[in-house]
Design a protein around this motif. Structure first.
Motif, PDB file in Angstrom:
ATOM      1  N   LYS A 266      -7.206  -3.945   4.056  1.00  0.00           N
ATOM      2  CA  LYS A 266      -7.440  -3.688   5.475  1.00  0.00           C
ATOM      3  C   LYS A 266      -6.302  -2.881   6.065  1.00  0.00           C
ATOM      4  O   LYS A 266      -5.143  -3.056   5.714  1.00  0.00           O
ATOM      5  CB  LYS A 266      -7.572  -5.017   6.230  1.00  0.00           C
ATOM      6  CG  LYS A 266      -7.854  -4.879   7.707  1.00  0.00           C
ATOM      7  CD  LYS A 266      -8.124  -6.241   8.353  1.00  0.00           C
ATOM      8  CE  LYS A 266      -6.897  -7.118   8.356  1.00  0.00           C
ATOM      9  NZ  LYS A 266      -7.125  -8.377   9.131  1.00  0.00           N
ATOM     10  N   VAL A 267      -6.645  -1.964   6.970  1.00  0.00           N
ATOM     11  CA  VAL A 267      -5.665  -1.235   7.770  1.00  0.00           C
ATOM     12  C   VAL A 267      -6.081  -1.383   9.231  1.00  0.00           C
ATOM     13  O   VAL A 267      -7.266  -1.225   9.569  1.00  0.00           O
ATOM     14  CB  VAL A 267      -5.599   0.257   7.391  1.00  0.00           C
ATOM     15  CG1 VAL A 267      -4.637   1.000   8.318  1.00  0.00           C
ATOM     16  CG2 VAL A 267      -5.191   0.430   5.936  1.00  0.00           C
ATOM     17  N   THR A 268      -5.132  -1.705  10.092  1.00  0.00           N
ATOM     18  CA  THR A 268      -5.435  -1.829  11.519  1.00  0.00           C
ATOM     19  C   THR A 268      -4.525  -0.934  12.352  1.00  0.00           C
ATOM     20  O   THR A 268      -3.361  -0.711  11.999  1.00  0.00           O
ATOM     21  CB  THR A 268      -5.280  -3.280  12.003  1.00  0.00           C
ATOM     22  OG1 THR A 268      -3.925  -3.716  11.785  1.00  0.00           O
ATOM     23  CG2 THR A 268      -6.241  -4.208  11.278  1.00  0.00           C
ATOM     24  N   PHE A 269      -5.083  -0.431  13.449  1.00  0.00           N
ATOM     25  CA  PHE A 269      -4.340   0.349  14.438  1.00  0.00           C
ATOM     26  C   PHE A 269      -4.284  -0.497  15.706  1.00  0.00           C
ATOM     27  O   PHE A 269      -5.293  -0.680  16.394  1.00  0.00           O
ATOM     28  CB  PHE A 269      -5.032   1.683  14.707  1.00  0.00           C
ATOM     29  CG  PHE A 269      -4.955   2.671  13.572  1.00  0.00           C
ATOM     30  CD1 PHE A 269      -4.080   3.755  13.625  1.00  0.00           C
ATOM     31  CD2 PHE A 269      -5.745   2.514  12.450  1.00  0.00           C
ATOM     32  CE1 PHE A 269      -4.004   4.663  12.586  1.00  0.00           C
ATOM     33  CE2 PHE A 269      -5.679   3.417  11.390  1.00  0.00           C
ATOM     34  CZ  PHE A 269      -4.806   4.492  11.454  1.00  0.00           C
ATOM     35  N   ILE A 300      -0.917  -2.801   7.436  1.00  0.00           N
ATOM     36  CA  ILE A 300      -1.692  -2.657   6.204  1.00  0.00           C
ATOM     37  C   ILE A 300      -1.650  -3.978   5.451  1.00  0.00           C
ATOM     38  O   ILE A 300      -0.588  -4.573   5.261  1.00  0.00           O
ATOM     39  CB  ILE A 300      -1.151  -1.485   5.350  1.00  0.00           C
ATOM     40  CG1 ILE A 300      -2.091  -1.203   4.175  1.00  0.00           C
ATOM     41  CG2 ILE A 300       0.271  -1.722   4.891  1.00  0.00           C
ATOM     42  CD1 ILE A 300      -1.833   0.157   3.531  1.00  0.00           C
ATOM     43  N   THR A 301      -2.826  -4.459   5.058  1.00  0.00           N
ATOM     44  CA  THR A 301      -2.948  -5.751   4.388  1.00  0.00           C
ATOM     45  C   THR A 301      -3.437  -5.554   2.963  1.00  0.00           C
ATOM     46  O   THR A 301      -4.382  -4.804   2.718  1.00  0.00           O
ATOM     47  CB  THR A 301      -3.926  -6.670   5.150  1.00  0.00           C
ATOM     48  OG1 THR A 301      -3.440  -6.884   6.479  1.00  0.00           O
ATOM     49  CG2 THR A 301      -4.068  -8.013   4.451  1.00  0.00           C
ATOM     50  N   THR A 302      -2.780  -6.232   2.038  1.00  0.00           N
ATOM     51  CA  THR A 302      -3.153  -6.183   0.624  1.00  0.00           C
ATOM     52  C   THR A 302      -3.399  -7.608   0.130  1.00  0.00           C
ATOM     53  O   THR A 302      -3.275  -8.571   0.892  1.00  0.00           O
ATOM     54  CB  THR A 302      -2.044  -5.539  -0.218  1.00  0.00           C
ATOM     55  OG1 THR A 302      -0.940  -6.461  -0.307  1.00  0.00           O
ATOM     56  CG2 THR A 302      -1.558  -4.227   0.391  1.00  0.00           C
ATOM     57  N   ALA A 303      -3.688  -7.741  -1.142  1.00  0.00           N
ATOM     58  CA  ALA A 303      -3.858  -9.064  -1.733  1.00  0.00           C
ATOM     59  C   ALA A 303      -2.569  -9.863  -1.703  1.00  0.00           C
ATOM     60  O   ALA A 303      -2.588 -11.092  -1.831  1.00  0.00           O
ATOM     61  CB  ALA A 303      -4.351  -8.935  -3.172  1.00  0.00           C
ATOM     62  N   GLY A 304      -1.432  -9.182  -1.506  1.00  0.00           N
ATOM     63  CA  GLY A 304      -0.137  -9.857  -1.518  1.00  0.00           C
ATOM     64  C   GLY A 304       0.471 -10.116  -0.164  1.00  0.00           C
ATOM     65  O   GLY A 304       1.511 -10.758  -0.064  1.00  0.00           O
ATOM     66  N   GLY A 305      -0.157  -9.626   0.916  1.00  0.00           N
ATOM     67  CA  GLY A 305       0.402  -9.846   2.242  1.00  0.00           C
ATOM     68  C   GLY A 305       0.154  -8.685   3.183  1.00  0.00           C
ATOM     69  O   GLY A 305      -0.668  -7.801   2.900  1.00  0.00           O
ATOM     70  N   THR A 306       0.886  -8.666   4.288  1.00  0.00           N
ATOM     71  CA  THR A 306       0.720  -7.642   5.318  1.00  0.00           C
ATOM     72  C   THR A 306       2.059  -7.015   5.652  1.00  0.00           C
ATOM     73  O   THR A 306       3.070  -7.718   5.774  1.00  0.00           O
ATOM     74  CB  THR A 306       0.095  -8.238   6.589  1.00  0.00           C
ATOM     75  OG1 THR A 306      -1.194  -8.764   6.292  1.00  0.00           O
ATOM     76  CG2 THR A 306      -0.047  -7.187   7.684  1.00  0.00           C
ATOM     77  N   ALA A 307       2.070  -5.687   5.803  1.00  0.00           N
ATOM     78  CA  ALA A 307       3.259  -4.959   6.247  1.00  0.00           C
ATOM     79  C   ALA A 307       2.903  -4.224   7.527  1.00  0.00           C
ATOM     80  O   ALA A 307       1.807  -3.666   7.665  1.00  0.00           O
ATOM     81  CB  ALA A 307       3.724  -3.979   5.181  1.00  0.00           C
ATOM     82  N   THR A 308       3.830  -4.197   8.479  1.00  0.00           N
ATOM     83  CA  THR A 308       3.600  -3.569   9.781  1.00  0.00           C
ATOM     84  C   THR A 308       4.622  -2.474  10.014  1.00  0.00           C
ATOM     85  O   THR A 308       5.798  -2.624   9.665  1.00  0.00           O
ATOM     86  CB  THR A 308       3.691  -4.615  10.907  1.00  0.00           C
ATOM     87  OG1 THR A 308       2.756  -5.671  10.646  1.00  0.00           O
ATOM     88  CG2 THR A 308       3.377  -4.001  12.261  1.00  0.00           C
ATOM     89  N   SER A 309       4.176  -1.387  10.607  1.00  0.00           N
ATOM     90  CA  SER A 309       5.069  -0.255  10.861  1.00  0.00           C
ATOM     91  C   SER A 309       6.126  -0.616  11.892  1.00  0.00           C
ATOM     92  O   SER A 309       5.910  -1.466  12.766  1.00  0.00           O
ATOM     93  CB  SER A 309       4.264   0.948  11.351  1.00  0.00           C
ATOM     94  OG  SER A 309       3.642   0.649  12.594  1.00  0.00           O
ATOM     95  N   ARG A 310       7.256   0.031  11.798  1.00  0.00           N
ATOM     96  CA  ARG A 310       8.323  -0.187  12.770  1.00  0.00           C
ATOM     97  C   ARG A 310       8.068   0.573  14.061  1.00  0.00           C
ATOM     98  O   ARG A 310       8.474   0.159  15.144  1.00  0.00           O
ATOM     99  CB  ARG A 310       9.659   0.256  12.179  1.00  0.00           C
ATOM    100  CG  ARG A 310      10.128  -0.581  10.991  1.00  0.00           C
ATOM    101  CD  ARG A 310      11.501  -0.123  10.509  1.00  0.00           C
ATOM    102  NE  ARG A 310      11.968  -0.928   9.387  1.00  0.00           N
ATOM    103  CZ  ARG A 310      13.120  -0.728   8.757  1.00  0.00           C
ATOM    104  NH1 ARG A 310      13.918   0.255   9.171  1.00  0.00           N
ATOM    105  NH2 ARG A 310      13.462  -1.493   7.757  1.00  0.00           N
ATOM    106  N   THR A 311       7.383   1.703  13.950  1.00  0.00           N
ATOM    107  CA  THR A 311       7.108   2.533  15.126  1.00  0.00           C
ATOM    108  C   THR A 311       5.605   2.491  15.454  1.00  0.00           C
ATOM    109  O   THR A 311       4.800   2.032  14.657  1.00  0.00           O
ATOM    110  CB  THR A 311       7.548   3.975  14.888  1.00  0.00           C
ATOM    111  OG1 THR A 311       6.852   4.479  13.723  1.00  0.00           O
ATOM    112  CG2 THR A 311       9.049   4.060  14.642  1.00  0.00           C
TER     113      THR A 311
END
Length: 316
Positions: A266-269, A300-311
């Protein structure tokens, strides 16, 4: 439960006559995400075994009888077969304690009745531990040659495995792995992807670097003809380094770069899910700005977790 900020929430109030009281042992979290534990007393006035979800949904699994054991002072463990194992200080055939297993569905089997003989002991009191050789270990309060307790092992037919010091990490992280029979030729894989950097400390401990392209899944260590598999899933946590362009209208394709992106789900804006997502490589994903998106961060979400942009991404 209590948050790291100190906010406490009561999840369940026990009904003494049916659900027990005297919650002494710690909870254990199973691989299904539920928590499992004991209470004393209850319907049989012996011991109750229950499960509870993180949101507080409570289920009574099993009311133990005197023949099965009572008065546990420790918690359950979940072994590599998925079953829960525990001990009872009293009860059993000789009223000197038992070792038992219980399925996550509540079916209980007594594995051993302590009889007070010098070669075993009485009143098992400690948490069981599963060694990477597959055996269960524990100790007793009394019995033994000097009636001061014994340290014992119990073979329940489970094979050897490897245990992970950390069960998640980014690509490039060094992960400790416990096991046995390791050698200089041991091959480590994360979700089937081979680690290229492995350092060994004796035959029972390795440090392996999570390789590029690693996948969330089991970790394996292969030495000769023997392959040992981790008892827990290793999660490859993603990173989000940058995105381009930094602004655009609905429908604009945005290239997102990072690591651990092969299993993107998944990708979210600004929390609005993109409907068009293309996984280009382990380090690059392209997502189109979705309808309803507003200016905010990309996640951005993967099978291992979620990372979020700094900006933030600006929606024109």
């Amino acid at each position: 439960k209590v948050s790291t900020a100190g906010v406490l929430t009561v999840l369940h109030n026990f009904a003494c006559t049916t659900e027990g009281r005297g919650l002494i042992g710690p909870l254990v979290q199973g691989t299904d995400g539920n928590f499992y534990g004991y209470s004393t007393g209850g319907a049989t006035n012996q011991q109750e075994i229950y499960k509870i979800t993180a949101s507080g949904a409570f289920t009574m699994l099993h009311s133990m009888t005197a023949a099965e054991g009572n008065a546990s002072r420790n918690g359950l463990i979940q072994a590599t077969d998925g079953n829960l194992y525990g001990t009872a200080v009293g009860g059993g055939t000789f009223n000197k304690g038992t070792i038992f297993k219980i399925t996550t569905g509540g079916a209980l089997t007594v594995l051993f009745n302590c009889d007070g003989s010098n070669n075993f002991g009485v009143n098992p009191t400690s948490n069981l531990t599963q060694h990477t050789n597959g055996l269960l270990y524990g100790d007793t309060l009394g019995g033994g040659d000097n009636n001061a307790g014994v340290f014992y092992s119990l073979d329940v037919g489970l094979g050897p495995f490897v245990s992970l010091v950390s069960t998640s990490g980014k690509e490039g992280a060094k992960i400790g792995i416990r096991g046995q029979g390791f050698s200089a030729s041991s091959v480590v894989k994360f979700g089937g992807v081979q680690a290229t950097s492995v350092t060994r400390q004796g035959s029972t401990f390795l440090n392996a670097t999570v390789p590029a392209g690693a996948l969330t899944g089991s970790v394996t260590v292969t030495t000769g003809a023997t392959t040992l598999t981790s008892n827990r899933t290793f999660r490859v946590t993603p990173t989000l380094a940058s995105f381009s362009p930094t602004s655009g209208s609905v429908g604009t394709p945005v290239m997102i770069t990072g690591t651990g992106l092969l299993q993107t789900t998944k990708v979210t804006f600004n929390k609005v899910k993109a409907t068009t997502v293309t996984i280009n490589s382990d380090t690059q994903v392209t997502a189109n700005v979705p309808t309803g998106a507003t200016t905010g961060k990309i996640a951005i979400t993967t099978a291992g977790g979620t990372a979020t942009s700094r900006t933030v991404f600006t929606v024109n």
